[in-house]
Each structure stands twice: as structure tokens, then as C-alpha cells.
Design an enzyme around this catalytic site. Sequence first.
Site, PDB file in Angstrom:
ATOM      1  N   ASN A   9      45.155  54.340  34.068  1.00  0.00           N
ATOM      2  CA  ASN A   9      45.348  54.289  32.621  1.00  0.00           C
ATOM      3  C   ASN A   9      43.976  54.223  31.975  1.00  0.00           C
ATOM      4  O   ASN A   9      43.381  53.158  31.834  1.00  0.00           O
ATOM      5  CB  ASN A   9      46.197  53.063  32.266  1.00  0.00           C
ATOM      6  CG  ASN A   9      46.425  52.894  30.772  1.00  0.00           C
ATOM      7  OD1 ASN A   9      45.926  53.672  29.958  1.00  0.00           O
ATOM      8  ND2 ASN A   9      47.173  51.869  30.410  1.00  0.00           N
ATOM      9  N   ARG A  91      48.651  57.846  32.968  1.00  0.00           N
ATOM     10  CA  ARG A  91      48.990  57.786  31.552  1.00  0.00           C
ATOM     11  C   ARG A  91      48.192  58.875  30.840  1.00  0.00           C
ATOM     12  O   ARG A  91      46.970  58.902  30.889  1.00  0.00           O
ATOM     13  CB  ARG A  91      48.623  56.428  30.967  1.00  0.00           C
ATOM     14  CG  ARG A  91      48.879  56.353  29.450  1.00  0.00           C
ATOM     15  CD  ARG A  91      48.081  55.261  28.807  1.00  0.00           C
ATOM     16  NE  ARG A  91      48.189  55.335  27.347  1.00  0.00           N
ATOM     17  CZ  ARG A  91      47.268  54.902  26.507  1.00  0.00           C
ATOM     18  NH1 ARG A  91      46.153  54.365  26.966  1.00  0.00           N
ATOM     19  NH2 ARG A  91      47.446  55.002  25.211  1.00  0.00           N
ATOM     20  N   HIS A 179      51.530  55.695  21.881  1.00  0.00           N
ATOM     21  CA  HIS A 179      51.808  54.383  22.500  1.00  0.00           C
ATOM     22  C   HIS A 179      53.199  54.340  23.130  1.00  0.00           C
ATOM     23  O   HIS A 179      53.787  53.274  23.295  1.00  0.00           O
ATOM     24  CB  HIS A 179      51.669  53.242  21.487  1.00  0.00           C
ATOM     25  CG  HIS A 179      50.262  53.040  20.994  1.00  0.00           C
ATOM     26  ND1 HIS A 179      49.959  52.821  19.678  1.00  0.00           N
ATOM     27  CD2 HIS A 179      49.075  53.032  21.660  1.00  0.00           C
ATOM     28  CE1 HIS A 179      48.650  52.675  19.536  1.00  0.00           C
ATOM     29  NE2 HIS A 179      48.085  52.817  20.730  1.00  0.00           N
ATOM     30  N   ARG A 239      39.312  53.247  13.799  1.00  0.00           N
ATOM     31  CA  ARG A 239      39.977  54.409  13.229  1.00  0.00           C
ATOM     32  C   ARG A 239      40.536  54.077  11.850  1.00  0.00           C
ATOM     33  O   ARG A 239      41.002  52.965  11.611  1.00  0.00           O
ATOM     34  CB  ARG A 239      41.099  54.894  14.156  1.00  0.00           C
ATOM     35  CG  ARG A 239      40.594  55.637  15.371  1.00  0.00           C
ATOM     36  CD  ARG A 239      41.726  55.988  16.316  1.00  0.00           C
ATOM     37  NE  ARG A 239      41.719  55.151  17.504  1.00  0.00           N
ATOM     38  CZ  ARG A 239      42.712  55.066  18.370  1.00  0.00           C
ATOM     39  NH1 ARG A 239      43.813  55.776  18.194  1.00  0.00           N
ATOM     40  NH2 ARG A 239      42.619  54.273  19.427  1.00  0.00           N
ATOM     41  N   GLU A 377      51.736  49.094  30.447  1.00  0.00           N
ATOM     42  CA  GLU A 377      51.805  50.550  30.547  1.00  0.00           C
ATOM     43  C   GLU A 377      51.752  51.020  31.990  1.00  0.00           C
ATOM     44  O   GLU A 377      52.379  52.030  32.342  1.00  0.00           O
ATOM     45  CB  GLU A 377      50.665  51.165  29.744  1.00  0.00           C
ATOM     46  CG  GLU A 377      50.821  50.965  28.242  1.00  0.00           C
ATOM     47  CD  GLU A 377      49.567  51.303  27.455  1.00  0.00           C
ATOM     48  OE1 GLU A 377      49.700  51.765  26.307  1.00  0.00           O
ATOM     49  OE2 GLU A 377      48.448  51.090  27.979  1.00  0.00           O
TER      50      GLU A 377
END
Length: 394
Positions: A9, A91, A179, A239, A377
Site C-alpha cells: 500500500n 492498493r 478511499h 490539497r 486497507e
Amino acid sequence: MTDAIFVLNGGSSSLKFAVFEERDELPPLLRGTVSSLREHSRLRAKIAGGSPEIDRSLGDRPIDIGEAFAAIASLLTDQGLLRRIGRVGHRIVHGGRDFVEATLLDGRTLEALRLLEPLAPVHQKINLEIVGLAASLLPQAMQIGCFDTAFHSARPGLAKLYGLPRAMSEAGIVSYGFHGLSYNHVASKLRDRYGAGAGGRAIVAHLGSGASLCAMNAGTSVATTMGFSTLDGLVMSTRCGALDPGIVLHLLQDRKLSSDELASLLYEQSGLLGVSGISGDMRTLIGSQDPFAAEAVDLFVYRIGREIGSLAAALGGLDTLVFTAGIGENAPLVREKIGAAAGWLGVGIDRERNRRGEETISLDGSGLDVLVIPTDEERAVGSQLLRLIPDRPA
């Protein structure tokens, strides 16, 4: 015998990894991360069986994703795990419209995924570089991609459309959402807790350096704050979040920014960092006495509160609110402020439960559950790979 799943990931500043046994419960053999790639990078890992945790400096200089991967490969070699790995799960942030389930990463698929790099420039290139590194290390293993966008593919068509000419929508300029692996994991935890109803009308707040919200009905995505790219929605660490397109035109036409300068501004210089002028790290901002730091935190909360209202409208109400990811799991002050902003919906947070970080932090009798569920994840990727493996041992 290959009886293990290796999960990777990769992000812009870290590389998380895990090795699981190929069994229904996915017992972890090893889990860890290479963190802070830009400075003072470290390898941290937990090994099954009670072995001491590994915490190793990788030097003070910046390292690239290849060096981070090499450190992990060395650890797997030392632990005798390489020969056990038959499948590697990755991922991958963007799957576009075509990749909505775990997919074998052959040459044709990789070429299609490279075309999506402009839509997720921070992550996609890194994700695909890691695929190449893993294929070189483990040429006998299958490389399988699991996509952050896939979870949101079941949303209603109207939730994906922008007010653009239809030809552009048909060419792929639509909302994808991100996500998704995190949301998939949280949805599975909600099903464990509530059964098939999965908490009914739920809003999940994935709050980390990248941040978004997802509205779920019975564990299925209905709406989400990120759209065509990972810039959309909430104010994030560096961001900008949702922005009037007229600002982008102004920056290009009047301020004469180049496309590279604009991308750097929106992805790397904005958000909490830009507003505060101090840091994009929520812990630093909460600990600061600077009024601009406080304003950045308040803006983060304000935008989340506003989007919770929007998503509750899409759901027709709210039964469950979930916090997850780095800020969501570890910042009680932020959870408390968001709870206050969403109080009109019936959200009530117990201050002591929240401070202790309990799983249920809602007030008794509030009628609306507020939960803190750690994201995972890597396990979400492992679960998708497990479903692809026939005749696995029980």
C-alpha cells in the site's frame, strides 16, 4: 508451498505492507510500514509469534519508493517469507470505469492503468512502480490490483455526473470517488456489528492527510466527497479540496501559472499547510498557539460539517457516523468539533468516551451511533485476494 498473501500500500510519503496467511481470518504473519520517505525514514514492523518489534532507521536523507521496497524485501528474506508468497495484492488508487473488482495486473491492464496517472498524479505512478518492483522480486507470484475507486462504482448514475457536455461524461470525465478500500473495510466492520443493515444510513469520515466522506446505505456507497480526482471535497493536509473552477481559470489566464505550477499549488502547497502557513500535520496545528493554525483546523471542521449535511440529504437522514484513518482515529478534539457541527442531525458525542478513544463515543440515548473504527486497507486488499483463491484451507 505458497500459503501467504503479500499486500503493498504505497503513498507519497510511506509504504505500508503486510503478509497474511491464506486463511479466512487472514492471520497476519508480518505487518509494517516504511514511513517519512522524505526525511528521517524508518522501517517499523510487527512479526507474528511474539518476536520483538522492528524499528530501524533508514537514514536521514530522502529515499525513493524503490529503496523503501528494498528494505521491505530484505526483511521478508530475513524472515523466510519470500518462498511462501503466491499472490501479491496492490492498493491502486485509480481504476477508472473499467476496473471495479480485484484484477490480475498483466501488461494490458497495466498499460490501461498508466493512462489514468493524470487523474491521481500523487499516487498512481507510485502504485504502478511498486507493481514492477514486486514482479521483479517475486516473478512466480500473481500480481493483483485492488482499486480505491471500485467501492464507489455502485453509486447511482446521477451521483457520478457533472454538468458538462454528455460527450465528456461518456469519455470518462465523471466522479469516481476514492478511499474505497478503507470504506470497504469499515463497511465490513459495520456488518459485523449490525448485520446486513450495516448501520443503516451511515456517513464514514476517512480523515487523514488525504480526507473524504462517504455516505453508505446498508454498507453500499451512495455518495462521496471526492470526485474526478483526489483534489475534490474536503480541505486536506496539502490539497485544496473543492474549489470554484473560476479560480483555476484565473490562476491560468491572469496569473499565468503553468500546468506544473498549478498542480504543485493545488496538490502540495494548499490545504491545512497553505491556510496555516505552518504545517499540514493536524497534530502540529492543534499544538500551535498561532491563530492561523487554529483557523486551518476550524476550516477543516467547517467543511466536514457542511459536507455531512450534504451527504445526510443524499441518504434521507442519518443513523450512524463513523470516524476512521489517522486524524479520525487519533484526534479527539477534531471529532468533538465535528460532532458539535453535526449536532443538528442528532449527533451527540460523550466527551470522556471520545477522550479515551472508545469504539462507541456517542451519548447514551442519543439515537444516533457515533463510532471510531480503525481503517485497515491492507486487510481489505487481503480479503479481496482471498476471495480469488480457490480451495484455500479453512
